[in-house]
Design a protein around this motif. Structure first.
Motif, PDB file in Angstrom:
ATOM      1  N   ASN A   1       1.203   5.374   0.880  1.00 52.37           N
ATOM      2  CA  ASN A   1       0.658   6.444   1.702  1.00 52.37           C
ATOM      3  C   ASN A   1       1.580   7.659   1.675  1.00 52.37           C
ATOM      4  N   ASN A  48      -9.163   4.665   2.783  1.00 55.97           N
ATOM      5  CA  ASN A  48      -8.228   3.553   2.590  1.00 55.97           C
ATOM      6  C   ASN A  48      -6.770   3.995   2.602  1.00 55.97           C
ATOM      7  N   THR A  49      -6.535   5.254   2.935  1.00 53.81           N
ATOM      8  CA  THR A  49      -5.187   5.822   2.971  1.00 53.81           C
ATOM      9  C   THR A  49      -4.833   6.169   4.412  1.00 53.81           C
ATOM     10  N   VAL A  50      -3.554   6.161   4.720  1.00 50.72           N
ATOM     11  CA  VAL A  50      -3.097   6.622   6.023  1.00 50.72           C
ATOM     12  C   VAL A  50      -2.163   7.798   5.774  1.00 50.72           C
ATOM     13  N   THR A  95       0.854  -1.195   0.000  1.00 43.75           N
ATOM     14  CA  THR A  95       0.000   0.000   0.000  1.00 43.75           C
ATOM     15  C   THR A  95       0.884   1.238   0.000  1.00 43.75           C
ATOM     16  N   LYS A 104      -7.006  16.177  11.612  1.00 48.63           N
ATOM     17  CA  LYS A 104      -7.968  15.350  12.345  1.00 48.63           C
ATOM     18  C   LYS A 104      -9.291  16.094  12.516  1.00 48.63           C
ATOM     19  N   SER A 142       0.166   8.955  12.671  1.00 51.12           N
ATOM     20  CA  SER A 142      -0.599   8.453  11.533  1.00 51.12           C
ATOM     21  C   SER A 142      -2.079   8.742  11.754  1.00 51.12           C
ATOM     22  N   PRO A 147      -5.622   7.588   9.762  1.00 50.62           N
ATOM     23  CA  PRO A 147      -6.343   6.924   8.670  1.00 50.62           C
ATOM     24  C   PRO A 147      -7.398   7.853   8.071  1.00 50.62           C
ATOM     25  N   GLY A 189     -11.698  10.912  12.841  1.00 49.71           N
ATOM     26  CA  GLY A 189     -10.882   9.742  13.132  1.00 49.71           C
ATOM     27  C   GLY A 189     -10.005   9.931  14.353  1.00 49.71           C
ATOM     28  N   GLN A 204       1.841  -6.653  12.701  1.00 43.30           N
ATOM     29  CA  GLN A 204       0.505  -6.570  12.124  1.00 43.30           C
ATOM     30  C   GLN A 204      -0.284  -7.843  12.425  1.00 43.30           C
TER      31      GLN A 204
END
Length: 145
Positions: A5, A64-66, A3, A22, A59, A61, A27, A142
């Protein structure tokens, strides 16, 4: 599959910027850490008092991106705006990290060789032969399954 980012660098105002982002996107920060939280490694200088409160990594989110970021360390001098971002690649294995890192870094400048880090990742940074900055990361912690 890896992925991609965006990773933004700031000159001491990363926390302010990410609190702003934010407030717009919503989030929560899965992680926000300061340089003072880094363990002192053998052969490395201790973090200066000025850098201690700067953001080492954050980070946020967004879909679908961070969106990721950190403050530049004062030991590297003034951060040139326009040169304050990298493309971060998050891989699914150390083998994929090695393949991408070794492929993209050919003819470039290694900033940090791929290695296990204190935060539980296999991580490295470089600038490719075209001047694009890259970060390659495999998060060894993870979740599986």
């Amino acid at each position: 599959m890896a992925t991609v980012n965006p990773y933004l660098l700031f000159d001491g105002n990363c926390e302010e910027a990410f609190l702003f982002y934010k407030s717009v996107f919503g989030g929560e920060f899965p992680y926000i850490g300061k340089f003072k939280e880094m363990p002192v490694e053998e052969g490395c200088d201790q973090v200066s008092a000025e850098d201690a409160e700067r953001i080492m990594h954050v980070s946020l989110p967004i879909g679908n991106t961070v969106l990721m970021g950190s403050d530049s360390s004062t030991r590297f001098g003034k951060l040139p705006i326009g040169d304050n971002f990298s493309v971060s690649i998050n891989t699914e294995s150390t083998e994929e990290a090695d393949r991408i890192y070794n492929g993209l870094s050919v003819g470039g400048k290694i900033e940090m060789p791929l290695a296990k880090t204190f935060w539980g990742a296999y991580f490295g940074m470089f600038t490719d032969k075209f001047g694009t900055k890259w970060m390659v990361n495999f998060d060894e912690n993870q979740p599986t399954g």
